[in-house]
Design a protein around this motif. Sequence first.
Motif, PDB file in Angstrom:
ATOM      1  N   MET A  53      32.050  31.020  51.276  1.00 34.10           N
ATOM      2  CA  MET A  53      33.088  30.298  50.642  1.00 34.10           C
ATOM      3  C   MET A  53      33.346  32.190  49.979  1.00 34.10           C
ATOM      4  SD  MET A  53      32.165  26.600  48.419  1.00 34.10           S
ATOM      5  CE  MET A  53      33.601  26.705  47.646  1.00 34.10           C
ATOM      6  N   ALA A  54      31.994  32.716  49.524  1.00 38.13           N
ATOM      7  CA  ALA A  54      32.136  34.444  48.653  1.00 38.13           C
ATOM      8  C   ALA A  54      32.660  34.860  49.552  1.00 38.13           C
ATOM      9  CB  ALA A  54      30.704  33.884  48.150  1.00 38.13           C
ATOM     10  N   GLN A  55      32.127  35.420  51.108  1.00 36.05           N
ATOM     11  CA  GLN A  55      32.951  35.133  52.581  1.00 36.05           C
ATOM     12  C   GLN A  55      34.662  35.488  52.192  1.00 36.05           C
ATOM     13  OE1 GLN A  55      30.987  34.857  55.920  1.00 36.05           O
ATOM     14  NE2 GLN A  55      29.223  34.998  54.895  1.00 36.05           N
ATOM     15  N   ALA A  56      34.874  34.262  52.616  1.00 38.75           N
ATOM     16  CA  ALA A  56      36.719  33.631  52.468  1.00 38.75           C
ATOM     17  C   ALA A  56      36.605  34.563  51.325  1.00 38.75           C
ATOM     18  CB  ALA A  56      35.946  32.280  52.195  1.00 38.75           C
ATOM     19  N   TYR A  57      36.568  34.548  49.779  1.00 35.17           N
ATOM     20  CA  TYR A  57      37.213  34.931  49.157  1.00 35.17           C
ATOM     21  C   TYR A  57      37.288  36.869  49.178  1.00 35.17           C
ATOM     22  CZ  TYR A  57      37.565  36.174  43.886  1.00 35.17           C
ATOM     23  OH  TYR A  57      38.641  36.658  43.205  1.00 35.17           O
ATOM     24  N   LEU A  58      35.963  37.187  49.260  1.00 29.52           N
ATOM     25  CA  LEU A  58      36.471  38.398  49.585  1.00 29.52           C
ATOM     26  C   LEU A  58      37.118  38.845  50.240  1.00 29.52           C
ATOM     27  CD1 LEU A  58      31.994  39.022  48.659  1.00 29.52           C
ATOM     28  CD2 LEU A  58      34.213  39.766  47.399  1.00 29.52           C
ATOM     29  N   LEU A  59      37.267  38.411  51.497  1.00 30.57           N
ATOM     30  CA  LEU A  59      37.988  38.321  52.447  1.00 30.57           C
ATOM     31  C   LEU A  59      39.517  38.263  52.405  1.00 30.57           C
ATOM     32  CD1 LEU A  59      36.126  36.912  56.094  1.00 30.57           C
ATOM     33  CD2 LEU A  59      36.532  39.490  55.111  1.00 30.57           C
ATOM     34  N   GLN A  60      39.391  37.275  51.274  1.00 32.26           N
ATOM     35  CA  GLN A  60      41.437  37.783  50.403  1.00 32.26           C
ATOM     36  C   GLN A  60      41.487  38.988  49.802  1.00 32.26           C
ATOM     37  OE1 GLN A  60      41.617  34.781  47.533  1.00 32.26           O
ATOM     38  NE2 GLN A  60      43.914  34.229  48.538  1.00 32.26           N
TER      39      GLN A  60
END
Length: 303
Positions: A53-60
């Motif tokens: 979930m953190a990765q998805a936020y950071l990619l955004q």
Amino acid sequence: MKKTPLFAILLAAPLLGMAQRTPLDAASLLQDVQVLSADSMQGRLSGSEGSAMAQAYLLQRFQQVGLLPFNGDYKQLFEIDTQRAQVPQAVNLIGYIPGKLDKAIVVTAHYDHVGQRGGEIYNGADDNASGVGALLAAAAYFKEHPPRHTLIFAALDGEELGLQGARAFLDNPPVPLQNILLNVNMDMLSINGKGELYASGAYHYPQLRPLLEKVKPRRQARLVLGHDRPEQGHDDWTGQSDHFMFHKKGIPYVYFGVEDHPHYHQPTDEFEHVNTAFYPDAAALVLDFLKVMDTKLAKISLQ
């Protein structure tokens, strides 16, 4: 966990930023830390659902800031060498802003934390959502103010499991190692009652001292040099975060962080304990140093 209403933070932060004349977006800075340290991220243990979930936020956020991916992909996958990860694969997130020069400065902050223990979530607001927030703020600044050097921004995984993300980055770097002039690492920037942000590394690379001394104090934060001498024992931070892997490769570094506090590696490392007066100025000090290095680095030798 007490919840601070996000709208209150977003209303207060721009006023704080204007009053302190910080060159970064304090509202976005605080929002990034709040999101990354929320219970929903489950403590961001490498390989966990919360980490994804953190990765998805950071990619955004990388895309919103305008960071460019290397070879079309922000993700650098690597194998975790530990029994503590829930799955064997971890992910570094890497983007860059091209400069006029091929020589690069690598800005790092680890986004992983220690997950859940004994039924409690260790949210890691200071350790190290704060470093990642400052990394994103610096990237946003340089996107609007193009740098001379190529700037690589790496949100690293696996720091809490033995600096494994930094090792993976250097084992498979996005640019030749000889093109990396400096690592600027941020790990814990947001909780300090004395207004002190430490810059560690000038003992090993004394050429950096006069450049660090060019960074002027801000209203709520000032740089203090130290925590890098071997005789200091545990208070020598040379080996205590991702910059150590760069140091082992002979790449100069500066590590920015606060001294340990009661919330370090505790379930109380929550967003509510972030010092919202100190933290934006602490992040701005790191940005001030990056601006100095971008203009001065080509004129000195750090080797």
